[in-house]
Design an enzyme around this catalytic site. Structure first.
Site, PDB file in Angstrom:
ATOM      1  N   LYS A  90      -5.325 -10.530 -10.312  1.00 29.09           N
ATOM      2  CA  LYS A  90      -6.525 -10.766  -9.522  1.00 29.09           C
ATOM      3  C   LYS A  90      -7.570  -9.685  -9.815  1.00 29.09           C
ATOM      4  O   LYS A  90      -7.206  -8.530 -10.018  1.00 29.09           O
ATOM      5  CB  LYS A  90      -6.123 -10.692  -8.041  1.00 29.09           C
ATOM      6  N   LYS A 122     -10.782  -3.573  -8.200  1.00 28.24           N
ATOM      7  CA  LYS A 122     -11.296  -2.314  -8.733  1.00 28.24           C
ATOM      8  C   LYS A 122     -10.165  -1.423  -9.238  1.00 28.24           C
ATOM      9  O   LYS A 122     -10.369  -0.578 -10.089  1.00 28.24           O
ATOM     10  CB  LYS A 122     -12.069  -1.574  -7.646  1.00 28.24           C
ATOM     11  N   LYS A 137       0.821  -1.209   0.000  1.00 32.39           N
ATOM     12  CA  LYS A 137       0.000   0.000   0.000  1.00 32.39           C
ATOM     13  C   LYS A 137       0.849   1.251   0.000  1.00 32.39           C
ATOM     14  O   LYS A 137       0.469   2.256  -0.603  1.00 32.39           O
ATOM     15  CB  LYS A 137      -0.963   0.006   1.199  1.00 32.39           C
TER      16      LYS A 137
END
Ligand code: TRP
Length: 325
Positions: free
Chosen positions: A195, A198, A114
């Site tokens: 994968k 969004k 992240k």
């Protein structure tokens, strides 16, 4: 009657859920609520550690509540609540902060990922996120946590934090186990090596709340070939396995075996099957959306129920830590 074991899980409110989220989380939540004493939370405090628009957040929280309820989570059977409505979660996280070595958090792969994706916003909350997650789980002394692969490391840390606490202050928290669901990884519609997520753009995923015509359009644009291709077939077969009718499963398996499969035909059929699979969900969700007060009431009740336990846990914790006069 023996007491049911406790299950805790949560999802971050950060926009619509896709069919991969459904298979990885919601579908199991619905099954688990009959057997366990379940707590399903909307992790809004976690969700503000990422980049987000404050004007959208409350709608995202409300939308996730609609998803929970419309998919079949039953407030009579399980506790559905918004994390920030139970302030004890952040209190417990603070106490856990004082027993969690920084080095443990530095090892978290999700934090590393992240921080790469939001390089301008590597905030302390993002770093501390797993400690808040541990507080969520241990607050209710959960026995099990249904989660996806990407969260295993956080549950491992949760067990460590329970152990650190118990060693220092006396036996308090059971060590929760992860309940990993055996679902196939659902890949992106536009790049089956990635994968479904969004973050790869709206064409790459199917939202559980997408209208049939949207699903049709997305499937038409999804990866295809006129040649015989096992990888692409397997990708669609995994979706067909989860959402397809028996008739379509057999039909396309045969077509593939006989090497006369048309991907355009398969994609059209799959679009219909997925749209049908979520038909009741869409209807129920629209009904609920008309009644925001009702939904809010359910969340308030859930928070009230959760708070009773949260207060008990905090009382015990504060006594053990030495914070009660
Ligand atoms: N971190 C989880 C996720 O992004 C969400 C979450 C927050 C959670 N608290 C939790 C999951 C407690 C399980 C248990 O998916």
């Amino acid at each position: 009657m023996t007491k049911k074991q406790t299950i805790f899980s949560a999802i971050q409110p950060s926009g619509e859920l896709h069919i991969g989220n459904y298979l990885g989380a919601l579908k199991n939540f619905v099954e688990l609520q009959d057997e366990y004493d379940c707590f399903f939370f909307i992790a809004d405090y976690h969700s503000i550690t990422g980049d987000y628009n404050p004007k959208e957040k409350s709608k995202q929280i409300f939308d996730l509540a609609l998803d929970f309820l419309a998919i079949g989570l039953d407030p009579q059977k399980c506790t559905i609540a918004v994390q920030s409505q139970i302030p004890e979660h952040t209190e417990l996280a603070w106490i856990f902060n004082t027993i969690t070595p920084i080095s443990e958090l530095q090892r978290m792969t999700q934090f590393k990922d992240k921080s790469q994706n939001q390089g301008k916003n590597i905030n302390v909350g993002l770093f501390d996120y797993p400690v808040l997650q541990a507080a969520d789980i241990l607050m209710y002394k959960a026995y099990g946590v249904p989660i996806g692969q990407d969260q295993i490391q956080h549950i491992e840390l949760t067990r460590k934090i329970a152990r650190f606490f118990n060693n220092k202050f006396g036996e308090t928290f059971p060590e929760p186990k992860d309940i990993i669901t055996e679902t196939p990884k659902i890949m992106s519609l536009t790049d089956p090596t990635k994968k479904m997520s969004k973050s790869h753009g709206p064409k790459s995923y199917i939202g559980i709340n997408d209208e049939p015509e949207v699903i049709r359009k997305k499937m038409k644009k999804a990866i295809s070939t006129t040649e015989y291709n096992k990888d692409i077939y397997n990708f669609y077969a995994s979706l067909l396995e989860e959402f397809g009718t028996e008739k379509n499963k057999d039909y396309f398996a045969n077509q593939f075996k006989n090497q006369n499969l048309k991907f355009s035909e398969l994609k059209d059929a799959l679009a219909e099957d997925i749209a049908n699979y979520f038909k009741d969900f869409r209807t129920k969700r629209k009904e609920l959306a008309k009644n925001p007060k009702e939904v809010k009431k359910i969340l308030d009740k859930g928070a009230e129920k959760a708070r009773v336990i949260a207060r008990e846990t905090m009382k015990e914790v504060k006594e053990k830590v030495g914070l009660i006069l």
